[in-house]
Write an enzyme that holds these catalytic residues in place. Structure first.
Site, PDB file in Angstrom:
ATOM      1  N   TRP A   1       0.826  -1.210   0.000  1.00 50.34           N
ATOM      2  CA  TRP A   1       0.000   0.000   0.000  1.00 50.34           C
ATOM      3  C   TRP A   1       0.856   1.254   0.000  1.00 50.34           C
ATOM      4  O   TRP A   1       0.464   2.276  -0.580  1.00 50.34           O
ATOM      5  CB  TRP A   1      -0.974  -0.040   1.174  1.00 50.34           C
ATOM      6  CG  TRP A   1      -1.801  -1.287   1.135  1.00 50.34           C
ATOM      7  CD1 TRP A   1      -1.771  -2.341   2.007  1.00 50.34           C
ATOM      8  CD2 TRP A   1      -2.754  -1.654   0.123  1.00 50.34           C
ATOM      9  NE1 TRP A   1      -2.635  -3.330   1.606  1.00 50.34           N
ATOM     10  CE2 TRP A   1      -3.253  -2.938   0.461  1.00 50.34           C
ATOM     11  CE3 TRP A   1      -3.211  -1.016  -1.029  1.00 50.34           C
ATOM     12  CZ2 TRP A   1      -4.199  -3.589  -0.332  1.00 50.34           C
ATOM     13  CZ3 TRP A   1      -4.157  -1.672  -1.814  1.00 50.34           C
ATOM     14  CH2 TRP A   1      -4.641  -2.937  -1.457  1.00 50.34           C
TER      15      TRP A   1
ATOM     16  N   ASP B   1      -1.315   6.572   6.688  1.00 45.75           N
ATOM     17  CA  ASP B   1      -2.354   5.607   6.340  1.00 45.75           C
ATOM     18  C   ASP B   1      -2.464   4.624   7.504  1.00 45.75           C
ATOM     19  O   ASP B   1      -1.580   3.802   7.710  1.00 45.75           O
ATOM     20  CB  ASP B   1      -1.974   4.888   5.048  1.00 45.75           C
ATOM     21  CG  ASP B   1      -2.955   3.792   4.652  1.00 45.75           C
ATOM     22  OD1 ASP B   1      -3.927   3.562   5.385  1.00 45.75           O
ATOM     23  OD2 ASP B   1      -2.724   3.155   3.599  1.00 45.75           O
TER      24      ASP B   1
ATOM     25  N   LYS C   1     -11.090  -2.407   7.660  1.00 40.55           N
ATOM     26  CA  LYS C   1     -10.018  -3.149   8.318  1.00 40.55           C
ATOM     27  C   LYS C   1     -10.212  -3.249   9.834  1.00 40.55           C
ATOM     28  O   LYS C   1      -9.801  -4.211  10.457  1.00 40.55           O
ATOM     29  CB  LYS C   1      -8.664  -2.494   8.040  1.00 40.55           C
ATOM     30  CG  LYS C   1      -8.233  -2.554   6.583  1.00 40.55           C
ATOM     31  CD  LYS C   1      -7.908  -3.962   6.151  1.00 40.55           C
ATOM     32  CE  LYS C   1      -7.331  -3.994   4.756  1.00 40.55           C
ATOM     33  NZ  LYS C   1      -7.035  -5.348   4.292  1.00 40.55           N
TER      34      LYS C   1
END
Length: 354
Positions: free
Chosen positions: A100, A167, A191
């Site tokens: 990511w 993030d 998540k």
């Protein structure tokens, strides 16, 4: 009997949250209308949005400190783009710790110079780089706090005068941090907070308005702030379930309480991984994630037996990411300690059967 859900995302949710959400689908607020068929401009849903945003700031200790909370769409993948669109004027610094991080770095390059201050790609992202330098003239520094694919987590964030962007998709609300160190935090709900469909953005408003380019309305953080996160039709169900999950966490005792629980779960599983001669961890011990534990069998001949034992015990979602292999046990906030114990019991049973 409900399975032990170790899925990396969409995440496990508290049973009471699922119950309340299912009731709201049929009859929300005792109005004999479904949550997903009422107007998003109606007072009942506006109250949901306001409460969700308020709870997010409260749990992070950022109320009345110049931060705004937004619930947006497009997942963290859209935030890779939005962060750069809104903040990158000339140069940005990125720490590359996984899949990511690489994707966010790629998007940022569309808007200006990107300095990769460090990377752990040389060892398949199995550790967190340390001792790197952040350029003082960078518009911001971006990092990923927890790497779901590899199973690493940043335990010490760098000290810098450059705006800090993070993030936190896979470990938001899971541990205590000095959240005032961060100027922008974003996290996909699926998540650790709710279902797929919305992304939480926590932003210090005074970092905005410094880029020279014109920003399209849907990608402009200031537009969403000015419209109280209701510029366009929001994902009502995802926001509502996120609100319920944040309420659940607050009632438990907030982040301090859940961090203690998460540490117990991680300690239980990692202790077994290190003790059991049939298993080994994949990443550096000092960088292990409390959210996503990655491990593998020492000898693949035991795979069929282990997989069968897991299925019989109702253990779900522990296959490793295709780029890493092995196994990955995601231990998000709502996963109970007894589920981790069930996995440990299976690992010990395999040892007895070998």
């Amino acid at each position: 009997m409900k399975k032990h859900n170790f899925s990396a995302g969409p995440c496990i949710l508290p049973q009471e949250v699922l119950q309340k959400a299912s009731e709201a689908i049929l009859n929300f607020n005792d109005d004999n209308l479904s949550l997903i068929e009422i107007s998003h401009r109606s007072k009942p849903f506006v109250a949901v949005m306001e409460k969700a945003r308020s709870l997010a700031l409260k749990l992070l200790g950022l109320e009345n400190k110049g931060y705004k909370a937004l619930f947006l769409q497009g997942g963290a993948s859209t935030e890779f783009l939005m962060v750069a669109y809104n903040l990158l004027n000339k140069k940005a610094a990125y720490l590359n710790t996984g899949t990511w991080s690489e994707k966010s770095l790629k998007e940022a390059k569309l808007f200006g110079e990107v300095v990769e201050v460090a990377s752990s790609k040389d060892k398949k992202f199995s550790y967190i780089p340390k001792g790197f330098n952040i350029p003082e003239d960078a518009d911001y520094f971006h990092c990923t706090s927890n790497n779901t694919v590899a199973g690493t987590q940043i335990h010490e964030f760098p000290e810098t005068n450059v705006p800090l962007v993070c993030d936190m998709s896979s470990d938001i609300f899971s541990r205590q941090l000095d959240f005032e160190k961060f100027d922008l935090i974003y996290a996909g709900a699926q998540k650790n907070m709710g279902p797929a469909g919305t992304t939480l953005v926590i932003i210090k408003e005074d970092i905005l308005g410094k880029v020279e380019r014109e920003i399209p309305s849907m990608l402009n953080y200031q537009v969403h702030i000015d419209k109280d996160s209701m510029f366009n039709t929001p994902p009502v169900f995802a926001v509502y379930v996120s609100m319920l999950t944040l309420e659940w966490l607050k009632d438990l005792g907030g982040i301090p309480f859940i961090e203690e629980v998460n540490n117990k779960k991680a300690a239980l599983l990692y202790t077994e991984i290190d003790r059991n001669p049939l298993f080994k961890g994949i990443v550096a011990k000092e960088d292990r994630s409390t959210m996503n534990a990655t491990f593998t069998l020492v000898d693949e001949k035991h795979k069929e037996t282990f997989d069968k034992l897991c299925a019989e015990a109702g253990i779900n979602g522990i296959n490793g990411h295709r780029s890493v292999g092995g196994y990955r046990a995601s231990m998000y906030n709502a996963l109970p300690l007894y589920s981790v114990q069930a996995l440990v019991d299976v690992m010990q049973e395999l040892e007895r059967k070998k």
